[in-house]
Design an enzyme around this catalytic site. Structure first.
Site, PDB file in Angstrom:
ATOM      1  N   LYS A  11       0.834  -1.201   0.000  1.00  0.00           N
ATOM      2  CA  LYS A  11       0.000   0.000   0.000  1.00  0.00           C
ATOM      3  C   LYS A  11       0.870   1.252   0.000  1.00  0.00           C
ATOM      4  O   LYS A  11       0.607   2.209  -0.729  1.00  0.00           O
ATOM      5  CB  LYS A  11      -0.955  -0.015   1.203  1.00  0.00           C
ATOM      6  CG  LYS A  11      -2.085  -1.037   1.037  1.00  0.00           C
ATOM      7  CD  LYS A  11      -2.883  -1.304   2.303  1.00  0.00           C
ATOM      8  CE  LYS A  11      -3.893  -2.431   2.033  1.00  0.00           C
ATOM      9  NZ  LYS A  11      -4.637  -2.863   3.228  1.00  0.00           N
ATOM     10  N   GLN A  18      -5.238  -1.653   9.338  1.00  0.00           N
ATOM     11  CA  GLN A  18      -5.098  -2.976   8.728  1.00  0.00           C
ATOM     12  C   GLN A  18      -5.753  -4.040   9.613  1.00  0.00           C
ATOM     13  O   GLN A  18      -5.525  -4.083  10.821  1.00  0.00           O
ATOM     14  CB  GLN A  18      -3.603  -3.279   8.511  1.00  0.00           C
ATOM     15  CG  GLN A  18      -3.314  -4.570   7.768  1.00  0.00           C
ATOM     16  CD  GLN A  18      -3.774  -4.546   6.315  1.00  0.00           C
ATOM     17  OE1 GLN A  18      -3.816  -3.507   5.670  1.00  0.00           O
ATOM     18  NE2 GLN A  18      -4.126  -5.703   5.790  1.00  0.00           N
ATOM     19  N   ASP A  20     -11.449   2.357   3.232  1.00  0.00           N
ATOM     20  CA  ASP A  20     -11.817   0.946   3.085  1.00  0.00           C
ATOM     21  C   ASP A  20     -13.315   0.784   2.816  1.00  0.00           C
ATOM     22  O   ASP A  20     -13.755  -0.278   2.370  1.00  0.00           O
ATOM     23  CB  ASP A  20     -11.529   0.188   4.399  1.00  0.00           C
ATOM     24  CG  ASP A  20     -10.143  -0.439   4.452  1.00  0.00           C
ATOM     25  OD1 ASP A  20      -9.658  -0.886   3.399  1.00  0.00           O
ATOM     26  OD2 ASP A  20      -9.577  -0.496   5.556  1.00  0.00           O
TER      27      ASP A  20
END
Ligand code: GUN
Length: 280
Positions: free
Chosen positions: A50, A94, A117
């Protein structure tokens, strides 16, 4: 036909790079903060990828690493600080988180405008009604890959194997928005093979190798493999028996090089969009 997620993801990232450049000319510098709690090897790899993608797109990235015994209060304090920081446009915590932390509480704490997200209940609800800013990265990436084949989704029978909040459920919504007839299969589905054989578009998101074999696939179907598993030999593999299914499918994504790079490209797209929304 093999669907080349790597190449398509590079095209998406190039588009994002140009968008980021235009934002910078207006004085907006898109920035993503990734929070990693603990040192789970798979999570570390994802986070590294990422951060690398941010560099490619010209997005400022910050990585916050916290120890595996971080408390929920400590993590909430970090999220709240990032929520209040106008120079941070996207926040990604995460997953999975260590067991002492309530994932749902953390996801709820992230400001929905910075939730790149699209896991926050507000964003999930907006996807449900088709009025959204962000799409969850993996389903959005799958849709791009499906579109790349040239298939007209409308009226097609789409079957999704797996019902997770991150992939299966939102994937069903996105396909439904494009007028597919959607079936969601899961561990209690009776006769998975017959359900799968009806699919013009088959999405496997189970997390176990060889769940989908050639006898379960309709000739010519588009097969999207979201799986990311290690086989007995330690090799990365998907949920689909690629060798067998690729003989039957009209188009199929490989693992690696299919959905994985797309997920990250869509995260870049969401971050640029978040920066734009927060500033213009
Ligand atoms: N862990 C595995 N996939 C994801 C993802 O898309 N987002 C986050 N935050 N964690 C993950």
């Amino acid at each position: 036909m093999r669907i080349d997620g790597k190449t398509i993801s590079m095209q998406v990232k190039e588009r994002v790079r140009m968008q980021v450049e235009a934002l910078k000319e207006k004085g907006v510098h898109p920035a993503l903060t990734v929070v990693l709690v603990g040192e789970e090897p798979a999570s570390c790899v994802y986070v590294r990828n990422k951060v690398k993608a941010c560099e490619v797109c010209g997005i400022i990235s910050e990585e916050i690493r916290m120890s595996v015994d971080t408390t929920q209060e400590e993590l909430l304090a970090v999220v709240n600080r990032l929520n209040a920081d106008d120079s941070v446009h996207g926040i990604l915590v995460q997953l999975p988180l260590p067991k002492q932390i309530d994932e749902t509480a953390i996801i709820r704490a992230i400001c929905p405008e910075k939730d790149v997200d699209a896991f926050h209940p507000v964003n999930v609800g907006r996807i449900m009604i088709g009025d959204y800013d962000f799409l969850p990265c993996t389903p959005a990436g799958c849709m791009e890959l499906i579109h790349s084949t040239g298939i007209d989704v409308s009226g097609k029978h789409a079957v999704i194997v797996g019902r997770s909040n991150i992939v299966g459920k939102p994937m069903a919504m996105l396909l439904l928005h494009e007028n597919a007839t959607v079936t969601i299969c899961h561990s209690k589905t009776v006769n998975l093979k017959e359900e799968c054989r009806k699919a013009d578009i088959l999405v496997a998101a189970v997390g176990r190798e060889n769940v989908i074999t050639a006898d379960m696939v309709k000739p010519g179907a588009v097969v999207i493999d979201v799986g990311m598993n290690r086989n007995a030999a330690g090799k990365l593999c998907g949920d689909v028996d690629y060798a067998g299914v690729s003989e039957i499918a009209g188009a199929i994504t490989p693992v690696p090089g299919g959905v994985g790079p797309m997920t990250i490209a869509m995260l870049m797209q969401n971050t640029a969009k978040a920066a734009e929304k927060q500033n213009l």
